[in-house]
Scaffold this motif. Structure first.
Motif, PDB file in Angstrom:
ATOM      1  N   TYR A 177       0.821  -1.212   0.000  1.00 43.00           N
ATOM      2  CA  TYR A 177       0.000   0.000   0.000  1.00 43.00           C
ATOM      3  C   TYR A 177       0.857   1.266   0.000  1.00 43.00           C
ATOM      4  O   TYR A 177       0.606   2.203  -0.762  1.00 43.00           O
ATOM      5  N   PHE A 178       1.872   1.289   0.867  1.00 42.37           N
ATOM      6  CA  PHE A 178       2.706   2.493   0.986  1.00 42.37           C
ATOM      7  C   PHE A 178       3.816   2.560  -0.074  1.00 42.37           C
ATOM      8  O   PHE A 178       4.531   3.560  -0.153  1.00 42.37           O
ATOM      9  N   LYS A 179       3.965   1.496  -0.866  1.00 35.74           N
ATOM     10  CA  LYS A 179       4.968   1.452  -1.948  1.00 35.74           C
ATOM     11  C   LYS A 179       6.392   1.660  -1.422  1.00 35.74           C
ATOM     12  O   LYS A 179       7.193   2.429  -1.966  1.00 35.74           O
ATOM     13  N   CYS A 180       6.698   0.973  -0.319  1.00 36.35           N
ATOM     14  CA  CYS A 180       8.042   1.102   0.244  1.00 36.35           C
ATOM     15  C   CYS A 180       8.485  -0.249   0.798  1.00 36.35           C
ATOM     16  O   CYS A 180       7.762  -1.245   0.686  1.00 36.35           O
ATOM     17  N   GLY A 181       9.675  -0.291   1.389  1.00 36.88           N
ATOM     18  CA  GLY A 181      10.253  -1.553   1.832  1.00 36.88           C
ATOM     19  C   GLY A 181       9.716  -2.051   3.166  1.00 36.88           C
ATOM     20  O   GLY A 181       9.141  -1.301   3.954  1.00 36.88           O
ATOM     21  N   TYR A 182       9.936  -3.359   3.418  1.00 39.76           N
ATOM     22  CA  TYR A 182       9.497  -3.979   4.653  1.00 39.76           C
ATOM     23  C   TYR A 182      10.156  -3.339   5.872  1.00 39.76           C
ATOM     24  O   TYR A 182       9.540  -3.249   6.941  1.00 39.76           O
ATOM     25  N   THR A 183      11.412  -2.917   5.720  1.00 45.58           N
ATOM     26  CA  THR A 183      12.150  -2.399   6.872  1.00 45.58           C
ATOM     27  C   THR A 183      11.468  -1.181   7.489  1.00 45.58           C
ATOM     28  O   THR A 183      11.381  -1.058   8.710  1.00 45.58           O
ATOM     29  N   VAL A 184      10.987  -0.278   6.637  1.00 50.20           N
ATOM     30  CA  VAL A 184      10.324   0.922   7.143  1.00 50.20           C
ATOM     31  C   VAL A 184       9.046   0.552   7.892  1.00 50.20           C
ATOM     32  O   VAL A 184       8.753   1.085   8.971  1.00 50.20           O
ATOM     33  N   LEU A 185       8.270  -0.380   7.327  1.00 44.79           N
ATOM     34  CA  LEU A 185       7.035  -0.812   7.993  1.00 44.79           C
ATOM     35  C   LEU A 185       7.339  -1.531   9.296  1.00 44.79           C
ATOM     36  O   LEU A 185       6.654  -1.334  10.309  1.00 44.79           O
ATOM     37  N   ALA A 186       8.374  -2.381   9.275  1.00 43.70           N
ATOM     38  CA  ALA A 186       8.742  -3.105  10.496  1.00 43.70           C
ATOM     39  C   ALA A 186       9.201  -2.132  11.581  1.00 43.70           C
ATOM     40  O   ALA A 186       8.900  -2.324  12.764  1.00 43.70           O
ATOM     41  N   ARG A 187       9.928  -1.095  11.173  1.00 42.15           N
ATOM     42  CA  ARG A 187      10.360  -0.095  12.156  1.00 42.15           C
ATOM     43  C   ARG A 187       9.154   0.647  12.747  1.00 42.15           C
ATOM     44  O   ARG A 187       9.103   0.926  13.953  1.00 42.15           O
ATOM     45  N   ARG A 188       8.198   0.972  11.895  1.00 35.11           N
ATOM     46  CA  ARG A 188       6.972   1.601  12.390  1.00 35.11           C
ATOM     47  C   ARG A 188       6.287   0.694  13.426  1.00 35.11           C
ATOM     48  O   ARG A 188       5.841   1.142  14.480  1.00 35.11           O
ATOM     49  N   ALA A 189       6.214  -0.581  13.100  1.00 40.50           N
ATOM     50  CA  ALA A 189       5.571  -1.538  13.998  1.00 40.50           C
ATOM     51  C   ALA A 189       6.353  -1.678  15.305  1.00 40.50           C
ATOM     52  O   ALA A 189       5.762  -1.783  16.395  1.00 40.50           O
TER      53      ALA A 189
END
Length: 386
Positions: free
Chosen positions: A287-299
């Protein structure tokens, strides 16, 4: 008649420490060792060839002691690593090439009456992340959900690169030193760097990184320019405890532009009802069109996952990219590849300067690491003119 020349053992030691294995062939490496051990004495022609291969100036080979090179730029590195206490020749030469580009642009803009850029150094370090993000979105003229118009991380990167370039930041990109395909830039050493200047701020992106990696690096380095500080971005897995306060600010800005916190929270709460943590992160990355690392950091920041899970996601993202790179077909249009290395706005400025006689073609070729044929074809690709 061949002339043999003894090269100082200290110099040969210094050369071998400065030149990575990706630069030299096994035969060239063996030759350096033979010179050092005294089994062979090089000729002038051999030293000249070694200078060209390594990128080390010819004159250095005739010194008794290694030169003291200015490498204070490494103090700006993101992670304080031993590897960058002695930066590679590839990094140093790329840095010098970009300083040459920046100096030309600065002089050209001064000569043609351009004003300083107000956003360079326009942000103070005590700014809140949301306020910083608002400032950046206003500069780039993007909405909070700008990513919804993109289909992939690659498209997001190209879009933001153009916006940042239009703003006045020179965004250069390459995976090699100059045009030497044997001198590969190592993403473990650096992913990007930023050179701050009021008229000609410059960001260099290591194109051997993934598009998701390049996207994060681009925003991270733009944050540094807004703060008015040079940067050498060498973070491999999104370190948490080893980075400075400034780096945390720049990381937070990049994350907020890519994944706005309040939108992330809404999406996470909805997805986690139906999926596990890993599936949720993967779905949100689409959805955000970016990498897993950024989402994992958010989480991780929201305490939705633990630190070990965060690290695992970061490592998986790197591993998947490396596997994809190894199985990729490569190739592509040569002139498209060359054109992608050069900032579009800079190239337009250079073409205008050449056509008006302020810049020689030979200097234009050096600035773009091209020759007459390649330069002409680049002009065709980038501007539709011959």
């Amino acid at each position: 008649m061949q002339v043999n020349i003894n090269v100082s053992e200290n110099i040969l030691d210094w050369v071998m420490k400065r030149v990575g294995p990706s630069v030299l062939s096994s035969k060239q490496g063996e030759l350096l060792y033979a010179w050092k051990e005294g089994r062979k004495v090089p000729t002038y022609n051999q030293i000249e060839k070694m200078s060209k291969v390594t990128g080390i100036p010819l004159g250095y080979f005739f010194l008794e002691k290694p030169p003291v090179e200015e490498s204070s730029f490494v103090e700006y590195r993101t992670v304080d690593s031993k590897e960058l206490e002695h930066p590679s020749r590839n990094l140093m030469d790329t840095l010098h090439d970009m300083e040459f580009v920046q100096e030309w642009i600065r002089n050209e803009l001064q000569a043609t009456g351009y004003d300083d850029l107000s956003f360079v150094g326009g942000i103070k370090k005590n700014i809140q992340t949301n306020d910083f993000a608002t400032f950046v979105r206003k500069c780039l003229q993007i909405e909070i959900n700008w990513y919804e118009s993109c289909k992939s991380g690659e498209e997001s990167f190209k879009l933001l690169r153009n916006y940042i370039s239009d703003l006045g930041v020179v965004v250069m990109m390459s995976g090699i030193v100059g045009n030497n395909t044997h001198r590969i830039l190592d993403t473990n050493e650096f992913r990007a760097f930023a050179l701050v200047d009021k008229k000609a701020p410059l960001i260099f992106i290591n194109s051997n990184d993934s598009f998701n990696g390049k996207l994060f690096s681009l925003l991270h380095e733009f944050a540094h320019i807004c703060l008015g500080e040079n940067s050498l971005f060498n973070d491999r897995y999104g370190s948490i405890d080893k980075v400075s306060a400034t780096e945390k600010i720049c990381n937070a800005l990049a994350a907020e532009i890519l994944v706005p916190e309040h939108i992330f929270l809404e999406k996470w709460k909805k997805q986690i009802r139906e999926k596990d943590e890993e599936a949720t992160i993967r779905e949100l990355a689409k959805y955000f069109k970016c990498g897993y690392t950024v989402l994992a950091r958010r989480a991780y920041d929201q305490k939705f996952i633990d630190f070990q899970s965060y690290q695992n996601f970061a490592r998986k993202a790197v591993q998947q990219y490396l596997e994809k790179k190894q199985t990729g077909t490569g190739g592509g249009d040569y002139y498209n590849t060359v054109a992608s290395r050069v900032d579009r706005r800079f190239f337009d400025l250079l073409l205008g300067s050449v056509s008006e006689g302020r810049t020689l073609y030979t200097d234009a070729f050096r600035l773009t690491n091209t020759n007459r044929t390649t330069f002409s074809n680049m002009a065709e690709k980038m501007r539709g003119v011959g």
